[in-house]
Design a protein around this motif. Structure first.
Motif, PDB file in Angstrom:
ATOM      1  N   THR A  37       0.841  -1.095  -0.088  1.00  0.00           N
ATOM      2  CA  THR A  37      -0.070  -0.033  -0.194  1.00  0.00           C
ATOM      3  C   THR A  37       0.778   1.230  -0.028  1.00  0.00           C
ATOM      4  OG1 THR A  37      -0.030   0.051   2.430  1.00  0.00           O
ATOM      5  CG2 THR A  37      -1.742  -1.366   1.466  1.00  0.00           C
ATOM      6  N   GLY A  76      -2.697   2.899   7.564  1.00  0.00           N
ATOM      7  CA  GLY A  76      -3.622   2.022   7.259  1.00  0.00           C
ATOM      8  C   GLY A  76      -4.869   1.949   8.172  1.00  0.00           C
ATOM      9  N   ARG A 135      -8.523   2.909   6.880  1.00  0.00           N
ATOM     10  CA  ARG A 135      -9.369   1.954   6.661  1.00  0.00           C
ATOM     11  C   ARG A 135     -10.085   1.718   7.826  1.00  0.00           C
ATOM     12  NH1 ARG A 135      -9.039   0.780   1.089  1.00  0.00           N
ATOM     13  NH2 ARG A 135      -6.829   0.707   0.568  1.00  0.00           N
ATOM     14  N   ARG A 183      -7.328  -9.005   3.430  1.00  0.00           N
ATOM     15  CA  ARG A 183      -8.388  -8.390   2.330  1.00  0.00           C
ATOM     16  C   ARG A 183      -7.476  -8.217   0.996  1.00  0.00           C
ATOM     17  NH1 ARG A 183     -12.509  -5.182   4.650  1.00  0.00           N
ATOM     18  NH2 ARG A 183     -13.043  -4.461   2.616  1.00  0.00           N
ATOM     19  N   TRP A 232      -7.428  -4.972  -0.623  1.00  0.00           N
ATOM     20  CA  TRP A 232      -6.367  -3.900   0.123  1.00  0.00           C
ATOM     21  C   TRP A 232      -4.954  -4.108  -0.140  1.00  0.00           C
ATOM     22  CZ3 TRP A 232      -8.799  -3.373   5.735  1.00  0.00           C
ATOM     23  CH2 TRP A 232      -9.959  -2.717   5.576  1.00  0.00           C
TER      24      TRP A 232
END
Length: 429
Positions: free
Chosen positions: A78, A85, A89, A395, A398
């Motif tokens: 990411t 994060g 998120r 995920r 993600w």
């Protein structure tokens, strides 16, 4: 998964090469994590429980390897740290909940590091006085504060380059000396092997479980695990191609950590006969040094001073690592909660000064109690990090192809379960 993240995974900013230099972030992590927890807590746990708890050192290193590998996965996928994060998120509420724990942990880790540095230096250069107990206490306070000031100066004046050089030198010194001392003592190797492969928690007057938890918490760092993210950025690591490099340097770092922790438990276990004032508090390291000298005969004097020098190197590198990186954690949290001040370094600077000064008041607390409290408080972070990684790294939308493997998920779930059961047991007891 966004197009930006897909591009990041496929196109690293530079081609990674596995080399000795590429292992630097992992060794910095080992140097930061190997400190008050591995040194004092390892030796004290060994002196109380013997080599029967060596398995806990291995478990600590393995668990923290998988936790840190998970943090690296998220960042490579990411481009953001795990704290970023969580804020993006899950919500900023997670940062608000983490901040009190960070402040609480920072105080205890700073006290433990100042105390350990002071105790190590006082063991080499005893503070003058007629009362050994009082002199040792004064020496621990004075030397601990001086080490804190020197660490701040080295970090602020020398920058990251000097920080990395000093850490590398001291890591090599502490590893060679402490491992060499454990080998020179010549423990009963069959007992050492049994302690490594057969999980046992001695009763130890009802204190066995808490000391075992302290060992798992103290070995290999706790909140300092988050610091790896910043050293990854310093090294320019971004994209899936860097995962193998991260795994290699984390494996080397936690290998060093495990070897050092095992050596300290062995050294502590060989001196179960330490009694009275020497068995605890500020004179513990000095007592160990004298026992090593008397045990090893002609080479005892050299081994004693070598051990004390290695012990000092271990705790001072940990102090340097914490003083350099933990303010960055606070600075990141502050920036996430107040985006308008995200580019300002004042919060990080002030936190660094407070970290290096205010906790000195805790130096007047019993050394053994503070080491144990710091390690147990730190151990609370491991299940917290495991739970976050189980949620975030599963995920695919993600993290894409960098999602956690089934093996990683199982190990993190077992860590979460083990700490929950141990916590319930402690509460009931």
């Amino acid at each position: 998964m966004t197009g930006e993240n897909e591009s990041r995974l496929q196109s690293p900013t530079k081609v990674p090469r596995l080399s000795l230099a590429a292992l630097a972030p992992g060794l910095l992590l080992a140097a930061t994590g190997v400190g008050a927890g591995d040194l004092a807590t390892g030796a004290m746990a060994g002196s109380k429980l013997g080599t029967t708890v060596l398995w806990a050192v291995v478990v600590a290193a393995v668990l923290k390897y998988f936790v840190n590998e998970g943090l690296a996965r998220w960042q490579l996928a990411t481009g953001s740290t795990m704290l970023e994060g969580l804020a993006q998120r899950v919500g900023k509420i997670t940062i608000w909940l983490f901040m009190p724990y960070l402040l609480f942990w920072s105080f205890f880790v700073a006290v433990a590091l100042m105390g350990a540095c002071g105790a190590a230096m006082n063991a080499m250069l005893p503070w003058p006085g007629d009362d050994p107990q009082k002199s040792a206490q004064i020496g621990r306070v004075v030397y601990g504060v001086l080490h804190s000031l020197v660490a701040v100066a080295l970090i602020r004046v020398g920058g990251f380059v000097w920080f990395e050089r000093v850490m590398s030198l001291l890591v090599g010194l502490m590893f060679c000396i402490v491992i060499g001392t454990a080998l020179a003592i010549g423990p009963e190797w069959s007992e050492v092997l049994r302690g490594l492969v057969w999980p046992t928690i001695p009763h130890a007057d009802g204190d066995g479980l808490s000391w075992t938890l302290a060992l798992v918490g103290g070995i290999g760092g706790t909140v300092t695990i988050l610091c790896y993210s910043y050293w990854m950025r310093e090294d320019g690591r971004e994209g899936k191609a860097w995962l193998a490099t991260c795994r290699a340097d984390l494996a080397s770092g936690y290998g060093v950590t495990a070897a050092f922790g095992i050596a300290m438990v062995i050294i502590g276990s060989e001196f179960l006969s330490l009694e009275g004032d020497v068995s605890k508090g500020t004179r513990f390291l000095a007592g160990l040094g004298k026992e090593i000298e008397s045990r090893l005969g002609a080479i005892g004097w050299y081994c004693r001073w070598g051990f004390l020098l290695g012990a000092w190197s271990a705790v001072f590198t940990s102090m340097l690592g914490v003083w350099q990186s933990v303010p960055k954690i606070f600075g990141e949290c502050h920036g996430l909660l107040r985006p308008e001040s995200r580019d300002s370094a004042w919060g990080e600077w002030i936190y660094g000064l407070l970290l290096a000064s205010v906790p000195a008041v805790g130096l007047f607390v019993d050394f053994t109690s503070m080491q144990k409290t710091y390690s147990v408080v730190g151990a609370m972070f491991v299940p917290l990090a495991a739970a976050v990684l189980l949620y975030m790294n599963r995920r695919a939308d993600w993290v894409g192809t960098l999602r956690s493997s089934l093996v990683t998920q199982v190990i993190l779930a077992l860590a979460l379960l083990a700490f929950f059961v141990a916590g319930v047991y402690e509460a009931i007891s």
